[in-house]
Design an enzyme around this catalytic site. Structure first.
Site, PDB file in Angstrom:
ATOM      1  N   THR A   1      -3.701  -4.001  -3.194  1.00 29.06           N
ATOM      2  CA  THR A   1      -2.801  -4.061  -2.429  1.00 29.06           C
ATOM      3  C   THR A   1      -2.063  -2.967  -1.940  1.00 29.06           C
ATOM      4  O   THR A   1      -2.048  -1.879  -2.353  1.00 29.06           O
ATOM      5  CB  THR A   1      -1.818  -5.096  -3.125  1.00 29.06           C
ATOM      6  OG1 THR A   1      -1.355  -4.153  -4.538  1.00 29.06           O
ATOM      7  CG2 THR A   1      -2.180  -6.410  -3.707  1.00 29.06           C
TER       8      THR A   1
ATOM      9  N   MET B   1       2.239  -4.307  -8.146  1.00 31.32           N
ATOM     10  CA  MET B   1       1.032  -4.954  -7.884  1.00 31.32           C
ATOM     11  C   MET B   1      -0.347  -3.919  -7.811  1.00 31.32           C
ATOM     12  O   MET B   1      -1.446  -4.427  -8.094  1.00 31.32           O
ATOM     13  CB  MET B   1       1.294  -5.241  -6.190  1.00 31.32           C
ATOM     14  CG  MET B   1       2.238  -6.505  -6.088  1.00 31.32           C
ATOM     15  SD  MET B   1       1.987  -7.041  -4.376  1.00 31.32           S
ATOM     16  CE  MET B   1       2.934  -5.560  -3.462  1.00 31.32           C
ATOM     17  N   HIS B   2      -0.107  -2.747  -7.615  1.00 24.39           N
ATOM     18  CA  HIS B   2      -1.238  -1.963  -8.019  1.00 24.39           C
ATOM     19  C   HIS B   2      -1.681  -2.119  -9.224  1.00 24.39           C
ATOM     20  O   HIS B   2      -3.072  -1.806  -9.469  1.00 24.39           O
ATOM     21  CB  HIS B   2      -0.664  -0.463  -7.512  1.00 24.39           C
ATOM     22  CG  HIS B   2      -0.780  -0.255  -5.993  1.00 24.39           C
ATOM     23  ND1 HIS B   2      -0.656   1.293  -5.606  1.00 24.39           N
ATOM     24  CD2 HIS B   2      -1.164  -0.716  -5.127  1.00 24.39           C
ATOM     25  CE1 HIS B   2      -0.868   1.094  -4.215  1.00 24.39           C
ATOM     26  NE2 HIS B   2      -1.086   0.072  -4.086  1.00 24.39           N
ATOM     27  N   GLU B   3      -0.733  -2.052 -10.546  1.00 26.75           N
ATOM     28  CA  GLU B   3      -1.422  -2.071 -11.658  1.00 26.75           C
ATOM     29  C   GLU B   3      -2.284  -3.443 -11.888  1.00 26.75           C
ATOM     30  O   GLU B   3      -3.151  -3.499 -12.816  1.00 26.75           O
ATOM     31  CB  GLU B   3      -0.171  -2.222 -12.445  1.00 26.75           C
ATOM     32  CG  GLU B   3      -0.572  -2.384 -14.174  1.00 26.75           C
ATOM     33  CD  GLU B   3      -1.217  -0.911 -14.626  1.00 26.75           C
ATOM     34  OE1 GLU B   3      -2.164  -1.287 -15.528  1.00 26.75           O
ATOM     35  OE2 GLU B   3      -0.890   0.194 -13.853  1.00 26.75           O
TER      36      GLU B   3
ATOM     37  N   PHE C   1      -5.425  -2.533  -8.832  1.00 28.28           N
ATOM     38  CA  PHE C   1      -5.974  -0.920  -8.202  1.00 28.28           C
ATOM     39  C   PHE C   1      -7.033  -0.688  -9.199  1.00 28.28           C
ATOM     40  O   PHE C   1      -8.130  -0.052  -8.835  1.00 28.28           O
ATOM     41  CB  PHE C   1      -5.023   0.124  -8.225  1.00 28.28           C
ATOM     42  CG  PHE C   1      -5.189   1.131  -7.035  1.00 28.28           C
ATOM     43  CD1 PHE C   1      -6.272   1.751  -7.002  1.00 28.28           C
ATOM     44  CD2 PHE C   1      -4.152   1.358  -6.200  1.00 28.28           C
ATOM     45  CE1 PHE C   1      -6.591   2.794  -6.188  1.00 28.28           C
ATOM     46  CE2 PHE C   1      -4.528   1.968  -4.989  1.00 28.28           C
ATOM     47  CZ  PHE C   1      -5.393   2.835  -5.052  1.00 28.28           C
TER      48      PHE C   1
END
Length: 249
Positions: free
Chosen positions: A137, A229-231, A234
């Site tokens: 994201t 969101m990255h957690e 990603f």
């Protein structure tokens, strides 16, 4: 002597120009470029004679976003995009900033440019927020600044679709910025900067603080949400594969 990857110089009374010119890395966010940008904006903050900043790139490149190494570092949980506050340097600058995007603006590089007070695009250049092409994201405040500056419809389209757009196409889509041939971008930026520099510095600082006050207040929460969101996105194995494949092309 080696050319600095970030050049800072006064180009007119009260007008200072930051030129990103990491030609080896095509203005991706190399460690040298990040440090150079942070140092440049710190120097500008200390100079009471400056009234306006022009932020630009070299040749066909404005800013190309994250390096392969930095993206893999985030994937491996060794780092995140918030280090150094690169995304908000133009926003937090006391005096007005003009993003003269004479060249390609890619991923976080495009998002960074949109946090300026004035934005100029070139018809030939490619602009994209291609985060989702890698499978993660968007970060760098992109989820906030694209809909705000480009409109919700186009902003969401660019964020989710992750496609490339020439400046000429964005012009047809009605973006609220000047879009012109690449060779005319800097002249337009200089003319605009001269108009701005005619005003008292204190008044410019006071008005900018008012105009961007809401963005400065709202952005930290957005950044927190982007990190969350990255957690979630990603660290997928598919993301690592896509990073390696896309940078290998």
């Amino acid at each position: 002597m080696l050319q600095p990857v970030v050049d800072l110089r006064e180009v007119g009374p009260g007008i200072v120009q930051i030129t990103m010119q990491d030609k080896i890395n095509k203005n991706t966010f190399s460690i040298e470029l990040i440090k150079g940008l942070i140092h440049a904006f710190e120097s500008i903050k200390k100079n009471v004679n400056y009234k306006v900043v022009i932020l630009t790139g070299y040749d066909n490149y404005f800013s190309s976003g994250g390096t392969k190494e930095s993206l893999l570092s985030i994937h491996e949980r060794k780092n995140d995009f918030t280090v150094g506050g690169l995304y908000s340097l133009a926003l937090e600058c006391d005096i007005p900033v003009i993003s003269a995007m004479q060249g390609h603006g890619i991923g976080g590089g495009f998002a960074m440019g949109l946090f300026a007070d004035f934005i100029i695009l070139s018809r030939e250049s490619v602009y994209t927020t291609n985060f989702m092409k890698y499978g993660f994201t968007p970060g760098m405040g992109a989820t906030y600044i694209l809909p705000k500056k480009l409109g919700v419809s186009l902003g969401h389209e660019m964020l989710i679709g992750a496609c490339n757009y020439r400046g000429s196409e964005l012009e047809r889509r009605g973006v609220p910025f000047p879009v012109m041939p690449r060779q005319e971008v800097m002249n337009y930026a200089y003319d605009l900067a001269q108009e701005i520099a005619e005003k008292p510095r204190h008044s410019l600082i006071t008005l900018k603080e008012h105009l961007v006050g809401d963005i400065r207040k709202e952005l930290p929460l957005v950044i927190e949400q982007e990190v969350i969101m990255h957690e979630k996105t990603f660290h997928q194995e598919e993301v690592k594969i896509r990073i390696n494949e896309l940078f290998g092309k």
